[in-house]
Design a protein around this motif. Structure first.
Motif: not given
Length: 331
Positions: A83, A89, A115, A131-132, A322
């Motif tokens: 990630f 993030t 994600y 990665a969110d 994102y």
């Protein structure tokens, strides 16, 4: 306290990922958890955000980009993922329910990395995913941390969880500013909760909700009905609202657009759908009704701009992906 495990289908493979979800045997929101149950989600449910649970095996930093190698005990290929922890993030701890920074991450930590389910991943193994949200799961006895987008009824758009904030629920934005329950509606949020009613959707009174308003990063393009479109005129911000060029977006969605130079109005039509806006007037006409959006249409460089909320008034799905790009789709 025992943990109920919810089986979630991931997009990485046909393998199953286990996500903690706490509930008591009777299905009440309050009370102690009495037994461990496992259930599999119906196949028709599609998660909007996919979570990957595991242990940080390695932290890498190359050319200023931080990544974490996360492994779990599932079978290949669903046992490992890399990630990217980007500037955008969002990192939190399930123990403190607070925001943490990247320096907080350590090898050996348990994490849940989320994600969006609709991002396109390169066909490589292990997968490399921006990665969110990354939640540090410091102890399974602490609070669950999950990511959802909620509708007007505070039901997640994937139908998995409905939340009922009470007077003790802390609701904040990214910067820690206090918000109200209404601010959760139609927004993405990180939800911290302990016990949930065992139902579909699950029901929980959250301890804390952090509302994540996505930030527009690319004003020069949009994804319209899945097609990346370079805008002839860029979007811009006004009073914390995204202003979008009306004609190009409407025509890309199959609408006919007519400009009236006498009264500076624009008609937008497709089939039985009809809308009318006037430059400088916060009165948006649709279906023989009027509504106000707080910002009037503007004429900039011979281009009509409307607030992005007008697209939602037209019945369109609008969100920011994102990567900071505006996504527009018909319902």
């Amino acid at each position: 306290m025992k943990v109920l495990k919810k089986v979630v289908v991931t997009a990485l493979a046909a393998s199953l990922m286990v996500v903690p979800l706490m509930s008591n045997a009777e299905g009440d929101i309050e009370g102690n958890v009495k037994e461990v149950i496992e259930f599999e989600e119906p196949e028709q449910l599609k998660q909007e955000f996919i979570g990957f649970y595991g242990t940080i095996k390695e932290i890498q930093e190359e050319e200023g980009r931080l990544s974490i190698v996360v492994e779990n005990d599932q079978e290949e290929p669903g046992n490992i993922a890399i990630f990217y922890v980007l500037e955008e993030t969002f990192l939190v701890s399930n123990k403190t329910m607070d925001i943490v920074d990247r320096s907080y991450l350590e090898e050996g930590m348990k994490v849940m990395a989320y994600y969006p389910s609709d991002i396109i991943l390169p066909m490589i193994y292990p997968p490399r995913i921006p990665a969110d949200v990354v939640a540090v799961m410091e102890n399974e006895e602490y609070t669950n941390v999950e990511v959802y987008r909620f509708d007007e009824n505070l039901l997640s758009t994937d139908g998995i969880l409905q939340i009922f904030p009470d007077e003790e629920t802390v609701i904040v934005d990214r910067e820690g500013n206090l918000l109200k329950k209404e601010d959760i509606r139609n927004s993405k949020a990180v939800v911290f909760y302990g016990i949930a009613e065992l139902s579909l959707p699950a029901k929980a009174v959250p301890q804390k909700v952090i509302v994540l308003k996505e930030q527009l990063k690319d004003t020069g393009r949009a994804v319209i009905e899945g097609v990346e479109t370079v805008l002839n005129k860029p979007m811009y911000m006004k009073d914390n609202t995204i202003m979008v060029p009306l004609r190009q977006i409407a025509e890309a969605l199959g609408y006919e657009v007519k400009w009236n130079g006498e009264n500076y109005s624009v008609e937008i039509m497709k089939g039985a759908h009809w809308f009318l806006v006037k430059i400088g007037e916060d009165d948006y006409n649709f279906a023989k009704m009027k509504t106000q959006l707080g910002i009037a249409p503007e004429l900039v460089d011979s281009t009509t701009y409307v607030p992005v909320e007008f697209l939602e008034l037209m019945g369109l799905n609008v969100d920011i992906a994102y990567d900071g790009v505006l996504n527009i789709n018909n319902n």
